[in-house]
Write an enzyme that holds these catalytic residues in place. Sequence first.
Site, mmCIF file in Angstrom:
data_model
loop_
_atom_site.group_PDB
_atom_site.id
_atom_site.type_symbol
_atom_site.label_atom_id
_atom_site.label_comp_id
_atom_site.label_asym_id
_atom_site.label_seq_id
_atom_site.Cartn_x
_atom_site.Cartn_y
_atom_site.Cartn_z
ATOM 1 N N ARG A 229 0.846 -1.189 0.000
ATOM 2 C CA ARG A 229 0.000 0.000 0.000
ATOM 3 C C ARG A 229 0.881 1.237 0.000
ATOM 4 O O ARG A 229 1.876 1.311 0.728
ATOM 5 C CB ARG A 229 -0.897 0.041 1.245
ATOM 6 C CG ARG A 229 -2.002 -1.007 1.275
ATOM 7 C CD ARG A 229 -3.129 -0.679 0.302
ATOM 8 N NE ARG A 229 -4.245 -1.597 0.451
ATOM 9 C CZ ARG A 229 -4.334 -2.766 -0.181
ATOM 10 N NH1 ARG A 229 -3.355 -3.166 -0.981
ATOM 11 N NH2 ARG A 229 -5.403 -3.535 -0.017
ATOM 12 N N GLU A 258 -2.171 7.960 -6.730
ATOM 13 C CA GLU A 258 -1.989 7.251 -8.005
ATOM 14 C C GLU A 258 -2.885 7.857 -9.082
ATOM 15 O O GLU A 258 -4.066 8.074 -8.837
ATOM 16 C CB GLU A 258 -2.295 5.761 -7.821
ATOM 17 C CG GLU A 258 -1.326 5.087 -6.867
ATOM 18 C CD GLU A 258 -1.598 3.593 -6.665
ATOM 19 O OE1 GLU A 258 -2.637 3.102 -7.174
ATOM 20 O OE2 GLU A 258 -0.775 2.922 -6.022
ATOM 21 N N HIS A 276 1.094 -0.189 -10.058
ATOM 22 C CA HIS A 276 0.175 -0.966 -9.221
ATOM 23 C C HIS A 276 -0.219 -2.273 -9.914
ATOM 24 O O HIS A 276 -1.392 -2.547 -10.178
ATOM 25 C CB HIS A 276 -1.075 -0.141 -8.895
ATOM 26 C CG HIS A 276 -1.740 -0.572 -7.616
ATOM 27 N ND1 HIS A 276 -2.329 0.300 -6.740
ATOM 28 C CD2 HIS A 276 -1.906 -1.799 -7.060
ATOM 29 C CE1 HIS A 276 -2.841 -0.357 -5.719
ATOM 30 N NE2 HIS A 276 -2.592 -1.646 -5.893
#
Length: 523
Positions: A229, A258, A276
């Site tokens: 995370r 993001e 990601h």
Amino acid sequence: MKVLVSDPLSEQGLTILQQHFTVDVITKLSEEELVEKIPEYDALVIRSGTQVTRKVIEAADKMKIVGRAGVGVDNVDVEAATEKGIIVVNAPEGNMLSAAEHTIAMMMALARNVPQADASLKAKKWERGKFMGVEVNGKTLGVIGLGRIGAEVAKRAQGMNMNILAYDPFVSEERAKEMGVKMMSVQEIAKEADFITVHTPLTKDTRNIIDAEEFGMMKTNARIINCARGGIINEEALAEALNSEKIAGAAIDVFTSEPPFDGPLIDCKNIIVTPHLGASTKEAQINVAVSVAEEVVAVLNGGTAKNAINIPSVKPELMTMLAPYIQLAETMSNACAQLLGKNYEKISISYNGDIAEKDTRPVTVAAIKGMLQVALGSAVNYVNAGALAKSRKVEVIESKSETTEEFSSTIKIEVTMGDEKVSVGGTVIAGKGKIISVNEEHVDIVPAGYMIVAKHINKPNVIGPCCLVLGKNDINISGMQVGRAEIGGTTIMVLNVDSEVPEGILKEMRAVEGIIDAKLIKL
């Protein structure tokens, strides 16, 4: 029965659903469109695109289950679903191996400078000497967070002959020994590890768990990986450590914001970044779709769910009575775990009064879930809570008494580790939960928002200076409870505050003469 799939889902998942039900795939629905369509469906299957709001839930007259093909359920109003007796499920293990494998891939790419060498050769350069790497064989890997993904990473690293150090305050020494890892503090890992990877949920306790202080302790050849995370590692501190060559490199898959184009990491030296991709494998996408489809089939055919986020098998007609106790027990045990702030070996749940005559099993499960959530985050749910407690060697004790002194029903939860224990008591009044004791001290607290629990000596000039610390830092106090004790005795003060309190301000409070400890609890 009819199932609505409102986000893209793999064909394997759709096939399972279509074998049993009428399935409509309608994506990109607005809230208004979903509210209009949802009354005719028995199940809803989503990913991250659909927002299942309270308004949607209230319109879902036939709905029995909402299935999220993924890990998080931030886009589902779980409380509203629980109130209506709708089961919410996710797929917590579907991308576990993909995330673990991506971590190993990032570590190896970091060790051997694979992306940099690839870019150099494609630019028509032959720079063999520039990309000297290191072996992972015999090196020490520090794993911060030894949950399911962290454990899988450790297992794979052991297969490459790496020495494993681990930090997880909620994993017992016995469990660590079974896994062949050595438990250490974050600071000890920072000093000793050659590679460090993080695998914790993002909570107030894990945010910035690796910060400037830890980077200052690391070897100059240390390399760090984050596929968990964004926010677990302080991005500004990491950027400074990379650019000043305090550490040798980093591999980052997740970011605080993001896409991270305005963040501090993209242009750093010696960093590998990916967008990601931890769960971005064909297998993971198939796994989560199949898992959720199987859950929907089981529930609609009268069975139970394996990965329910809320209470499965609780009949809607019982929810009015049980729901406030379930929510209260989960909140109380979560507060206990935060107050203890470390591993625990036992949780005791005591029921007194009218509640003792009821079937309290769902309430006990909620208490276990609330306790484990401090360590495991969304990985724990009402179905797997008992099994996870057992695997972590946590003893669960339940007791009942039909007598109570002040209220018609009370619950007391106590969490223990060795000689240390914390307890929280509560009751339900007019359908609303209240905390009525903390560590045997009488209080009267609505369990919501943030509260500071300060253990202190009962003497003049303690409470005022603590409140001044908060006031000068623009932290508003919305409520206060102070326990009673003889002058010079030890008691507690509970302050309800309207915002999160940084650790630096808590340190100021602990520095007040007479304050023994002060902890922030998020309810």
